[in-house]
Scaffold this active site. Sequence first.
Site, PDB file in Angstrom:
ATOM      1  N   GLU A   1      -4.016   4.803   5.760  1.00 61.08           N
ATOM      2  CA  GLU A   1      -4.219   4.525   7.191  1.00 61.08           C
ATOM      3  C   GLU A   1      -4.793   5.676   8.251  1.00 61.08           C
ATOM      4  OE1 GLU A   1      -0.538   2.175   8.651  1.00 61.08           O
ATOM      5  OE2 GLU A   1      -0.067   3.071   6.936  1.00 61.08           O
TER       6      GLU A   1
ATOM      7  N   GLY B   1      -4.502  -4.581  -1.516  1.00 61.69           N
ATOM      8  CA  GLY B   1      -6.089  -4.437  -1.388  1.00 61.69           C
ATOM      9  C   GLY B   1      -6.214  -3.164  -1.876  1.00 61.69           C
TER      10      GLY B   1
HETATM   11 MO1  MOS Z   1       0.973  -0.749   7.633  1.00 59.94          MO
HETATM   12  S1  MOS Z   1       0.376  -1.270   9.765  1.00 59.94           S
HETATM   13  O1  MOS Z   1       2.311   0.258   7.737  1.00 59.94           O
HETATM   14  O2  MOS Z   1       0.837  -2.226   6.701  1.00 59.94           O
END
Ligand code: MOS
Length: 784
Positions: free
Chosen positions: A747, A491
């Site tokens: 992230e 995604g």
């Molecule tokens: Mo991630 S939690 O490194 O998909």
Amino acid sequence: MSDNTEPQIMPQGAPPSAAKPSMGAATSRVDGRLKVTGAARYGSDFFGGVNPAHAYLATSAIARGRITRLDEAEARKVPGVLEILTYRNVGDRIKPGKILSQKGYMGTSIAPLASDLVQHDGQIVAMVVAETFEAAREAAHRLRIEYAAEPPSATFDSPGLQSISAESASREGEQSGSEEKPKVGDAAAALAAAPVTVDGRYETPTQHHNPIELFTTACAWADGKLTVWESSQNMYGFQNGLAEQLGMAPSDIRVISPYIGGAFGSRGTLTQRTAIVALAAQRVQRPVRLEATRDQGYTIATYRAETRHRVRLGAGQDGKLQALIHEGWEVSSRPDNYKVGGTDATTRLYACPNVDSEVTIVHADRNTPGFMRSPPEVPYIFALESAMDELAVALRMDPIELRRVNDTMHEPIKGLPYTSRTLMPCFDAAAKEFGWDKRDPRPGSMRDGDWLVGLGCATTLYPTNMGAAAVRVILTPQGTVKVQTAGHEIGTGIYTVVALMAVSGLGVPIEKVTVELGDTELPPAPGAGGSNSTASIATVVAKACEQIRSRIAAAAAAAVDGPFHGLDPAGLVLADGALRAPDGSTEPLDVAMGRAAGGAIEAYAENIPHGVPDGALKKLYQGQATLMGGAKLKDRIQFAFGAQFVEVRVHAQTREIRVPRLVGAFAAGRIVNPKAAKSQLMGGQIWGMSAALHEATEIDRRAARYYNDDLAEYLIPVNADVQQVTTIMLPEQETQVNDLGIKGIGELGNVGLNAAVANAVFHATGVRVRELPIRAEKLLAASV
Ligand code: MOS
């Protein structure tokens, strides 16, 4: 500073230099149309071929004990039932397998059909296969299962828990990754001597990923070879792990996963369901398709476990940290020492001469937790950045100034330099956009009618990871390009990133680029975890494109009858469908390619980054290694940074909490596609708010069972919860982490935002909530 810096087009031809900060052109996703028209095929869209049988799981009603009776008679009577798999007919036919952090591939080592043993609530105890989904479900509900149950330990403070220090788990070889317990100086003595101290205990709750796509698997056998359709963010790891479980050669297993309907870490490791479906398909000699229900997804896959923290900070009156002690406690399952261990980041964020840390793993009767977006940083940075805000209050210092006096270009544990660190410019840019200068620092002092206004901020950071990757690129004389690599579209927009790299490397329009991902028949890419995909894959695509360019350029420079004869081939670039020299001379692509080859040119490239063993890709091809996890420089430390700002409104009477504004500024080296990057970061900000105010999986402590295990009761934000979100990307010069200067942003966006919300709520109300999620009842309880 508004939303985006003006996009610059990446330099074409030769690999782009990382010498100056760079944003690529904001590009709409190449898969956007497929996604919105429903043409993109997710793992759950594949049924395994013609005439599949359907599977349904029966899961345990207890969390700890043994199965004493398993009566299939009523279930077998349901018309259409083909097979029922239980521990009695599976047993050691499926090998258990180690979890990923123990150098295996699994999300859990609990092998559900290996024996009568039950180790957590919702453990798979049977899989029914039938002609239809409905028949399989009906039969699964007619299984009569009885247990000898023992009282389970659910979570912290339950009787019967067992603990192990993460450090000794590492020594026993049960952990990879962070092997050390970051420590420097004498933190206890420095804390005792510090003029200003804070000592805070913080908690974060259990959370589940809840990807919209359910945990579906389809398996089909042909000629002893197995094809698996299942959404995965670590396909080569999946292939190798499943081969180990089934006792097969990895090359006899193909995994197909072109689109993924949400992963967030939940599809980074192999679940135990896949091998059972494969076995079922072998037994009924037909393709079998399993669709696990949403509540089953809470226990057959991983989740973010609850954490506890104690953070002690000591500082001088100038705000400079003199001591930092971060202790963390994490819940895992009985057999697995899974931990996230976020003290790696919290002990290295600020300058401090005396640092200590310790992480303890607490074993309960639960399914094994696993990666969930920013696994270590989300809980650990919440604790540290809440404590930093408490320290700012104790010092009567502005929280941004507190970060500024403790900013550093060297991490304190080993004194390693950051490759780049743009933290304070992020604070300054976000503070300006946010209007921080209008903040009255006194808690409860800002009010708008019935609403108490709170403004808070916190730091985000995320380590820069990279893995070994391989790619095949094929350029035709007509200017069409095909790029193939087994990357994962979780995604994040990796199809578009790959296409953009081919555009910049080969000078063709994006419409002429086809990207193929998500198939173990393609060259390997690392698991899509740790925000490593863009850096890992963009780097190797650039390399393959450069091989093609240099081959065409070398032939052109050597051709006595051509316009480039005698020129330096390094200066010839592919742009706008032609080969071009600095002096302005050009030759159409097909003519230039004709000199180099009879037709299409194919290039295969591999990239093994710093710190990854040379044989990594070969091992992966041979099925010996997983490729999740990252390469690191030895003498440097590499993180992306950002600043999170939040405005909350807390109703003076009801304590309802609203969030009118989120402002974040982030710097993560080169940004390949600012449009997708902004969406990623914005999604992260929203998730961070959700983690602070909404999300928690509630646990029935007597049964060790999740009870809000559906999207009706597991709270996630709706549009009305999300008002103004501003996402600023600061250009950052980064030359060391990789050739392209890409740090990755997947992230970064959600870290620290939970603390910024808590800090804003404190500013609004004077109430410090140290246990997430922050809900009205906690504020009401604190105000009576
Ligand atoms: Mo991630 S939690 O490194 O998909």
